[in-house]
Design a protein around this motif. Structure first.
Motif, PDB file in Angstrom:
ATOM      1  N   VAL A 164     -75.534 -17.239  90.246  1.00  0.00           N
ATOM      2  CA  VAL A 164     -75.039 -16.386  89.160  1.00  0.00           C
ATOM      3  C   VAL A 164     -76.065 -16.286  88.040  1.00  0.00           C
ATOM      4  N   ALA A 165     -76.680 -17.408  87.688  1.00  0.00           N
ATOM      5  CA  ALA A 165     -77.659 -17.403  86.600  1.00  0.00           C
ATOM      6  C   ALA A 165     -78.819 -16.451  86.887  1.00  0.00           C
ATOM      7  N   GLU A 166     -79.145 -16.261  88.162  1.00  0.00           N
ATOM      8  CA  GLU A 166     -80.272 -15.398  88.531  1.00  0.00           C
ATOM      9  C   GLU A 166     -79.834 -13.975  88.874  1.00  0.00           C
ATOM     10  N   SER A 167     -78.553 -13.668  88.738  1.00  0.00           N
ATOM     11  CA  SER A 167     -78.053 -12.346  89.090  1.00  0.00           C
ATOM     12  C   SER A 167     -78.279 -11.344  87.961  1.00  0.00           C
ATOM     13  N   ARG A 168     -78.115 -10.081  88.297  1.00  0.00           N
ATOM     14  CA  ARG A 168     -78.261  -9.019  87.309  1.00  0.00           C
ATOM     15  C   ARG A 168     -77.180  -9.165  86.230  1.00  0.00           C
ATOM     16  N   PRO A 169     -77.574  -9.151  84.959  1.00  0.00           N
ATOM     17  CA  PRO A 169     -76.610  -9.379  83.881  1.00  0.00           C
ATOM     18  C   PRO A 169     -75.818  -8.130  83.504  1.00  0.00           C
ATOM     19  N   ASP A 170     -74.951  -7.690  84.393  1.00  0.00           N
ATOM     20  CA  ASP A 170     -74.163  -6.486  84.120  1.00  0.00           C
ATOM     21  C   ASP A 170     -72.664  -6.739  84.215  1.00  0.00           C
TER      22      ASP A 170
END
Length: 347
Positions: free
Chosen positions: A107-113
């Motif tokens: 999650v920390a490396e996922s797209r922040p949308d």
């Protein structure tokens, strides 16, 4: 000035071209050009708004523990409650491993949308990062959204353990150094830290047995392979008589087990760091408007009687708080847990 794109012999639209039939003729005069130029920015803004609408596709709701764990149960209850409010599917994905660190890093490396969310527990944000290189900073790489509430836990043993109270358990462990073991959801889990704190405060040695989740850990205790567990997942097995509960851990007595004393009542664990909370997080950098929308819908879901009842069955006391309050809780627990791990020589 007029432009057209006609073809044919006679134009029924009056463009004046001898070979135009009028079929497909597009005549745009000055007024048409002016209207089109004024409408273009509006259309562009409308398209941009649609492109940034939230949510515009299903949401991945990552549970960093295996199916059957308390984290998993909370994830599925909240996913079902959020889906109708958000108007899209909210799909729980179990990404277990390393005491919750695998799913948390995803999650920390996922797209922040806002379309990839984490159902975190205190362990994978305030304990695991102190014990190994988890690949994320819980205070920098994740954005707090909302809390599902504080979690109670049971201190439960297999019936073969000769202890019907915490005093008897401590006495047994002292008489048999290194014999007592305790299962947990993995290295860096809340159960790991609490078992170490109990042994330290009780003045005895105990062996930590990590599992890839609280479900296999409690099943091991029920089978008699492990002796002790400190986890809310033990509740159903205690009710069935397969485990014996000695006390509860939480802010007060657990209403599901009103006759059981809390550790604090017994003079144990009053200064233990970190609490057993569960919370919703997004990747850092997620827009503030998305965070606020999710916080509102999450907190509104907690107020639903069915949701609140489900969370209480899993050992939680539902609590609606702001993202800022959750962020302060994570920071305080992270610092206190780090100091405790250093004192216990675990970190």
């Amino acid at each position: 000035m007029r432009t057209h794109a006609c073809a044919g012999r006679r134009c029924g639209a009056g463009c004046g071209r001898p070979r135009c039939t009028g079929r497909g003729c597009r005549m745009i005069g000055r007024r048409g050009l002016l209207g089109a130029s004024l409408a273009a920015p509006l259309l562009a803004r409308s398209g941009t708004a649609r492109a940034h609408a939230f949510p515009d596709r299903p949401i991945r709701y990552v549970c960093p523990f295996p199916p059957g764990a308390t984290n998993d149960n909370v994830s599925r209850s909240m996913a079902r409650a959020l889906a109708p409010r958000l108007g899209v599917a909210v799909v729980v994905e179990n990404k277990a491993g390393a005491g919750g660190a695998v799913g948390t890093r995803l999650v920390a490396e996922s797209r922040p949308d806002g379309h990839t969310l984490l159902n975190a527990s205190a362990g994978n944000l305030t304990i695991a990062p102190h014990l190994s290189n988890v690949g994320y900073d819980p205070l920098r790489d994740l954005a707090p959204i909302a809390s599902a509430g504080e979690a109670y836990s049971l201190i439960a043993v297999h019936p073969a353990v000769p202890a019907r109270s915490m005093a008897e358990l401590v006495a047994f462990a002292r008489r048999n150094p290194g014999v007592l073991n305790y299962g947990s959801a993995g290295i860096g889990s809340a159960g790991h830290l609490r078992g170490a704190l109990l042994a330290d405060e009780g003045g005895f040695e105990a062996v930590h047995v990590p599992f890839p989740g609280s479900a296999p850990a409690v099943n091991s205790v029920a089978a008699g392979d492990c002796h002790l567990i400190i986890d809310p997942i033990a509740a159903p097995l205690v009710r069935d008589g397969r485990l014996r509960a000695l006390a509860t851990l939480g802010p007060d007595r657990w209403d599901a087990f009103p006759d059981l004393p809390t550790l604090a009542e017994l003079g144990i664990g009053r200064d233990w760091p970190g609490s057993g909370w569960f919370g919703l997080f997004a990747p850092a950098g997620t827009p503030a408007a998305v965070i606020q929308r999710l916080n509102r819908d999450f907190n509104d879901s907690l107020a639903e009687p069915e949701v609140a009842a489900a969370l209480r069955r899993f050992g939680l006391r539902p609590e609606a708080i702001t993202p800022q309050e959750l962020g302060r809780r994570v920071a305080a627990d992270h610092a206190a847990v780090g100091a405790a791990l250093h004192r216990l020589r675990i970190a």
